[in-house]
Each structure stands twice: as C-alpha cells, then as structure tokens.
Design a protein around this motif. Structure first.
Motif, PDB file in Angstrom:
ATOM      1  N   SER A 183      47.874  29.033  49.654  1.00  0.00           N
ATOM      2  CA  SER A 183      47.931  30.416  50.106  1.00  0.00           C
ATOM      3  C   SER A 183      48.727  30.499  51.397  1.00  0.00           C
ATOM      4  O   SER A 183      48.582  29.654  52.288  1.00  0.00           O
ATOM      5  CB  SER A 183      46.526  30.980  50.333  1.00  0.00           C
ATOM      6  N   PHE A 184      49.551  31.518  51.494  1.00  0.00           N
ATOM      7  CA  PHE A 184      50.439  31.676  52.637  1.00  0.00           C
ATOM      8  C   PHE A 184      49.664  31.844  53.943  1.00  0.00           C
ATOM      9  O   PHE A 184      50.114  31.403  55.006  1.00  0.00           O
ATOM     10  CB  PHE A 184      51.345  32.892  52.410  1.00  0.00           C
ATOM     11  N   ASN A 185      48.478  32.468  53.863  1.00  0.00           N
ATOM     12  CA  ASN A 185      47.704  32.739  55.071  1.00  0.00           C
ATOM     13  C   ASN A 185      46.556  31.760  55.284  1.00  0.00           C
ATOM     14  O   ASN A 185      45.606  32.059  56.009  1.00  0.00           O
ATOM     15  CB  ASN A 185      47.147  34.175  55.026  1.00  0.00           C
ATOM     16  N   ASP A 186      46.618  30.612  54.657  1.00  0.00           N
ATOM     17  CA  ASP A 186      45.578  29.599  54.829  1.00  0.00           C
ATOM     18  C   ASP A 186      45.737  28.969  56.216  1.00  0.00           C
ATOM     19  O   ASP A 186      46.744  28.311  56.503  1.00  0.00           O
ATOM     20  CB  ASP A 186      45.713  28.532  53.738  1.00  0.00           C
ATOM     21  N   ILE A 187      44.726  29.146  57.074  1.00  0.00           N
ATOM     22  CA  ILE A 187      44.816  28.572  58.423  1.00  0.00           C
ATOM     23  C   ILE A 187      44.079  27.242  58.518  1.00  0.00           C
ATOM     24  O   ILE A 187      44.082  26.607  59.570  1.00  0.00           O
ATOM     25  CB  ILE A 187      44.276  29.546  59.485  1.00  0.00           C
ATOM     26  N   ARG A 188      43.411  26.803  57.454  1.00  0.00           N
ATOM     27  CA  ARG A 188      42.763  25.496  57.448  1.00  0.00           C
ATOM     28  C   ARG A 188      43.732  24.414  57.009  1.00  0.00           C
ATOM     29  O   ARG A 188      43.871  23.375  57.656  1.00  0.00           O
ATOM     30  CB  ARG A 188      41.537  25.512  56.527  1.00  0.00           C
ATOM     31  N   VAL A 189      44.362  24.637  55.877  1.00  0.00           N
ATOM     32  CA  VAL A 189      45.392  23.720  55.391  1.00  0.00           C
ATOM     33  C   VAL A 189      46.648  24.555  55.177  1.00  0.00           C
ATOM     34  O   VAL A 189      46.749  25.318  54.207  1.00  0.00           O
ATOM     35  CB  VAL A 189      44.981  23.038  54.067  1.00  0.00           C
TER      36      VAL A 189
ATOM     37  N   HIS B 176      42.222  30.290  52.671  1.00  0.00           N
ATOM     38  CA  HIS B 176      41.821  28.985  52.154  1.00  0.00           C
ATOM     39  C   HIS B 176      40.999  29.109  50.875  1.00  0.00           C
ATOM     40  O   HIS B 176      41.065  28.240  50.002  1.00  0.00           O
ATOM     41  CB  HIS B 176      41.005  28.247  53.220  1.00  0.00           C
ATOM     42  N   GLY B 177      40.244  30.180  50.746  1.00  0.00           N
ATOM     43  CA  GLY B 177      39.430  30.372  49.552  1.00  0.00           C
ATOM     44  C   GLY B 177      40.101  31.149  48.450  1.00  0.00           C
ATOM     45  O   GLY B 177      39.460  31.484  47.453  1.00  0.00           O
ATOM     46  N   GLY B 178      41.395  31.441  48.601  1.00  0.00           N
ATOM     47  CA  GLY B 178      42.100  32.197  47.574  1.00  0.00           C
ATOM     48  C   GLY B 178      41.875  33.690  47.738  1.00  0.00           C
ATOM     49  O   GLY B 178      41.337  34.169  48.741  1.00  0.00           O
ATOM     50  N   LYS B 179      42.291  34.439  46.742  1.00  0.00           N
ATOM     51  CA  LYS B 179      42.169  35.888  46.790  1.00  0.00           C
ATOM     52  C   LYS B 179      40.710  36.324  46.744  1.00  0.00           C
ATOM     53  O   LYS B 179      39.854  35.663  46.180  1.00  0.00           O
ATOM     54  CB  LYS B 179      42.926  36.521  45.621  1.00  0.00           C
ATOM     55  N   LEU B 180      40.439  37.472  47.374  1.00  0.00           N
ATOM     56  CA  LEU B 180      39.116  38.052  47.328  1.00  0.00           C
ATOM     57  C   LEU B 180      38.979  38.934  46.091  1.00  0.00           C
ATOM     58  O   LEU B 180      39.966  39.392  45.527  1.00  0.00           O
ATOM     59  CB  LEU B 180      38.855  38.876  48.588  1.00  0.00           C
ATOM     60  N   GLY B 181      37.752  39.175  45.685  1.00  0.00           N
ATOM     61  CA  GLY B 181      37.522  40.018  44.520  1.00  0.00           C
ATOM     62  C   GLY B 181      37.396  39.195  43.254  1.00  0.00           C
ATOM     63  O   GLY B 181      38.160  38.257  43.017  1.00  0.00           O
ATOM     64  N   ARG B 182      36.412  39.539  42.409  1.00  0.00           N
ATOM     65  CA  ARG B 182      36.141  38.704  41.243  1.00  0.00           C
ATOM     66  C   ARG B 182      37.270  38.717  40.227  1.00  0.00           C
ATOM     67  O   ARG B 182      37.540  37.702  39.586  1.00  0.00           O
ATOM     68  CB  ARG B 182      34.831  39.137  40.588  1.00  0.00           C
ATOM     69  N   TYR B 183      37.949  39.855  40.072  1.00  0.00           N
ATOM     70  CA  TYR B 183      39.019  39.889  39.079  1.00  0.00           C
ATOM     71  C   TYR B 183      40.182  38.993  39.484  1.00  0.00           C
ATOM     72  O   TYR B 183      40.775  38.301  38.649  1.00  0.00           O
ATOM     73  CB  TYR B 183      39.487  41.336  38.857  1.00  0.00           C
ATOM     74  N   ASP B 184      40.511  38.998  40.767  1.00  0.00           N
ATOM     75  CA  ASP B 184      41.569  38.103  41.240  1.00  0.00           C
ATOM     76  C   ASP B 184      41.151  36.637  41.117  1.00  0.00           C
ATOM     77  O   ASP B 184      41.966  35.772  40.796  1.00  0.00           O
ATOM     78  CB  ASP B 184      41.927  38.427  42.687  1.00  0.00           C
ATOM     79  N   ARG B 185      39.858  36.336  41.392  1.00  0.00           N
ATOM     80  CA  ARG B 185      39.381  34.964  41.228  1.00  0.00           C
ATOM     81  C   ARG B 185      39.444  34.528  39.762  1.00  0.00           C
ATOM     82  O   ARG B 185      39.840  33.408  39.450  1.00  0.00           O
ATOM     83  CB  ARG B 185      37.947  34.834  41.765  1.00  0.00           C
TER      84      ARG B 185
END
Length: 456
Positions: free
Chosen positions: A387-393, A428-437
């Motif tokens: 993910s572009f906005n992942d601040i952990r990795v 880091h956890g990907g997109k929010l929202g169940r449909y996106d997951r």
C-alpha cells in the motif's frame, strides 16, 4: 517493549491522588497487573521465562515480595489474567495451544478477605476442542458468575460460549453462520515436523475428508514467526473456497512466534532469526514427503514480518514452492533497520538487533535480508502486495525486491510471473471496508489457486 515493563495504578475514586508505581522498570522484567479486590494479581517473568501468577499488596513492591500462586509446568506459558469476585480467568498456552483456566477463590467473597496463597484454589481448564483457539472475553461486572469466551479453529466457525465455573456447564451463545459449509466434510490434524537442528515444530493442517496423501494435492502454507505473535488457528470463510477445491491448508507454528512459550520466541529472533526460515522450509518439505501436497503445487503466504519469511524462504529453497504471496512484506530489512530516523526503527532493535552498533548483527542480517540475497535461479511465481500509504513497511521495500527478482531470476514471465500490486489509498492493513477487503482477498486467492492448479 517485549522485554521490560512498568505499571502505574490510578485510583478511580480519587483522580487527584498520585498513581502507584507497582514496580519500577528493570531490564528483563516483564509484568502485567490485575486488581483483584484488596490485592493485586501479577503475571511476571522474574523467576521463569514463561511467567507465573503471583499476588501482591496494592502498593509499590519488588518481585521478591510477590507470592506465586500459579506456576506453569514445562511447555506452558502464562499469558494474562482477569479477576472477578469469585474467580479469576488465566489465559495460558499449553502444548502449543491456547487454553483458559479458571482459578476459584477460597470461598465466594466480596473482595474483602485477606490476600494470601490459600485464598486461591487450583486452576482448572475450561473445556475446548483440540486444535482450536480459545480467547477470554472480559466481563465488565465484578460479580459475574460466568466466563464468556470465543473459540474457533481452521474448520470451526467463530463461536461465543458462556461457561459456568460453579456447575461446569457450557452454553453456546452464538455461532458464525457460514452458508454452504458443512464442517463434517473436512478434517484437521496437528503434526510435528523435525527442523534441521532436531527441534519439533508444530503444524496444523486441514483438508477435505475425501483427500488422500497420495502426492497429487495442491497446498497452501501460511507462516509468520516474529514478535512472539502466535499464529493460532482461526476460521476464515475464504479458506472454505480453497478447501472445497481440494487444497490442503497448513499453518506452520515456527520459532519467533509464541506458540511454545517465551523460549520459542527467543529462538527465532536476533542472532537466531534464521530458525524461523529453516523451520518453515522443514514444514514445506514435510508436506511434500508425507504425500499431502504434490511437488510444484505448494503455495506460501505471509504478511508483514511474515513477508520477510516469504522472501527468505524464496531465496533459501525456491524449489519447494510453486508460488509465493508476500503481503506488505518486510523484505528490505537491513536497509530499514539501519535508519534510526524512521519512526519505528529504534523500537525494532529489540527484535532484530542494532546493526549500526554491532558488526555481528549487521553481517547476520545481511546474510538473510531478502533483497540482499536474491540468487540467479528459477524462483516461484511471486505476488507482492503493498500500500502506498503504509508507514510500517514502506511500499519501496517490495518494489525494490520485485525489481531485483525480475533482474536475477530465470523465471518465464508468463508461467512464473513476478508481480506487484500497490494500493494507492490504503495502509499496512489494506483498504478499509468489508467489500474492499473481500475484493483484495478474492484476487489474491484466485492468483494462488491459478498458480497451483486448483481453480475447479
């Protein structure tokens, strides 16, 4: 920190009163505190690495003053405790599995009895199924007479249960409904795999009941192995799709996690980190040699530090895997840990070591960090998701890794592609929202199933 702690207690009845420092921070002393009426229950590692439960007065004290009331046996680990008026619930690990134990008080009381070792009776296990994850759900009522917990496994949907310590009766409160799924169609088992150094590694496998270990099945193995995080079995509805297609699912409980206690974690960190990788490879080899998974039909998946695991095993044993999915993977570990200006780096030195001050740590990390060790060989097909906005990795880690893989591997770009997918609006956890997951999960699983020939 996973090696030291410091706890202060605030008086809810007098918010202006100064907090009580239970015990000042000491190197190597890790502890948690649970108020239990007129005394404290303390879970600590002052006397043994796998912790114990002790009682103490509600004041500042030293570990030498804490009186033990529950000492784990070899192979057990005390994780935490929750106290109520009539009993306490101890969260444990035993034999590599999660466990809850109820520890009654000497008699029903209101918390006004004197604290002492004889007040608490012997702890007894809460009933649970084998190879399942059981987790206590703390109650907000001090006078509660029930233990509410959640239990699930690879095959058992998440189930909420109420257990009465006084009668020993359990009542199912709710079970996750899974359409078109019959648990009786599938089986699971726990196996022990011998690692290169002779250590027995636990692994959980699940499969359709009509499958035989005849060397023809596709397989998918998961792993993590860092931060003392236990990769306990859980029910994921998306796994049903793989099981229905005849995929053998495997969960490797490798060193670096917490499945077998604190020593299990210590044996997979710092200068012993490579045990995590060789354990995972041993589990993959067992799946082949046992006949449960066919050669060139095994995929592997790991996320974050589990992505580091994926990158390492791809370098060490590319012939064992047909495909690898590395999600938000920590694959440029040495470069990141060499940058103390990054917000998470300094805290990570407890896990990986400090390569800035230690030449030994530097050389050791350099010997396993995935981007530094890509070889000229045929690799498994690789899907790196980030993910572009992942601040952990940071996304630059898998991007760099993928480019090096493309340059050095001899992969056919059609048969064994090396791919990267970057979510432009996620962390880091990907997109929010169940449909996106669901969309993300279905894409990743579809790619894996295609690579191992399990699309029907």
């Amino acid at each position: 920190s996973r090696s030291t702690a410091e706890v202060r207690l605030f008086d809810a009845a007098d918010i202006e009163a100064p907090p009580i420092l239970v015990c000042g921070r000491r190197p190597g002393l890790d502890y948690t505190v649970e108020p239990a009426g007129d005394h404290l229950l303390i879970v600590h590692n002052a006397n043994r690495p796998d912790f114990e439960v002790a009682i103490a007065a509600i004041r500042g004290s030293r570990p030498e003053e804490w009186t033990p009331i529950l000492i784990p046996r070899p192979g057990e680990r005390v994780v935490g405790i929750d106290a109520y008026r009539d009993f306490a619930v101890v969260s444990m690990r035993s034999g590599g599995q999660t466990q809850l134990r109820v520890m009654p008080r000497g008699a029903a009381c209101n918390g006004a009895v004197a604290a002492g070792p004889t007040e608490w009776r012997q702890a007894t296990p809460v009933p649970s199924e084998d190879l399942a994850t059981i987790m206590h759900l703390p109650q907000s009522h001090w006078q509660t007479g029930e233990v509410v917990y959640m239990v699930e496994s690879v095959l058992t949907p998440r189930t909420w249960v109420s257990y009465c310590p006084h009668t020993g009766e359990s009542t199912v409160l709710k079970r996750l409904e899974v359409p078109n799924y019959d648990r009786e169609d599938y089986a699971q088992q726990g196996v022990w795999v011998t690692a290169d150094d002779g250590t027995d590694i636990p692994m959980t496998i699940a499969y359709r009941k009509d499958l035989e270990p005849d060397g023809s099945n596709p397989g998918l193995i998961y792993g993590y192995g860092s931060y003392e995080v236990s990769y306990d079995p859980w029910f994921a509805p998306i796994n049903v799709s793989a099981l229905q297609r005849g995929v053998v699912l495997a969960f490797a409980h490798v060193r670096g996690g917490g499945e077998m206690g604190r020593a299990w974690y210590d044996d997979g960190k710092l200068l012993k980190k490579k045990n995590t990788f060789t354990d995972f490879i041993a589990c993959a080899k067992w799946l082949h040699s046992s006949g449960w998974v066919a050669d060139q039909r095994l995929a592997a998946e790991g996320s974050s530090a589990g992505g580091l695991l994926m990158g390492a095993v791809a370098n060490l044993a590319p012939d064992q895997f047909r495909a690898i999915h590395a999600d938000v993977p920590f694959v440029d570990a040495l470069t990141t840990i060499l940058r103390p200006e990054l917000p998470l780096t300094v805290g990570e030195w407890e896990e990986w070591g400090n390569p800035i001050d230690s030449p030994e740590i530097y050389e050791y990390m350099r010997s396993y960090s995935p981007t530094e060790n890509v070889v000229e060989a045929e690799y498994p097909a690789v899907l790196a998701t980030t993910s572009f906005n992942d601040i952990r990795v940071f996304y630059v880690e898998p991007t760099k890794w993928v480019q090096i893989l493309r340059e050095r591997s001899s992969n056919d770009p059609i048969a064994r592609p090396i791919l990267e997918q970057i979510e432009m609006a996620a962390g880091h956890g990907g997109k929010l929202g169940r449909y996106d997951r669901w969309d993300k999960q279905s894409f990743e699983l579809a790619w894996i199933l295609d690579q191992i020939g399990a699309t029907e």
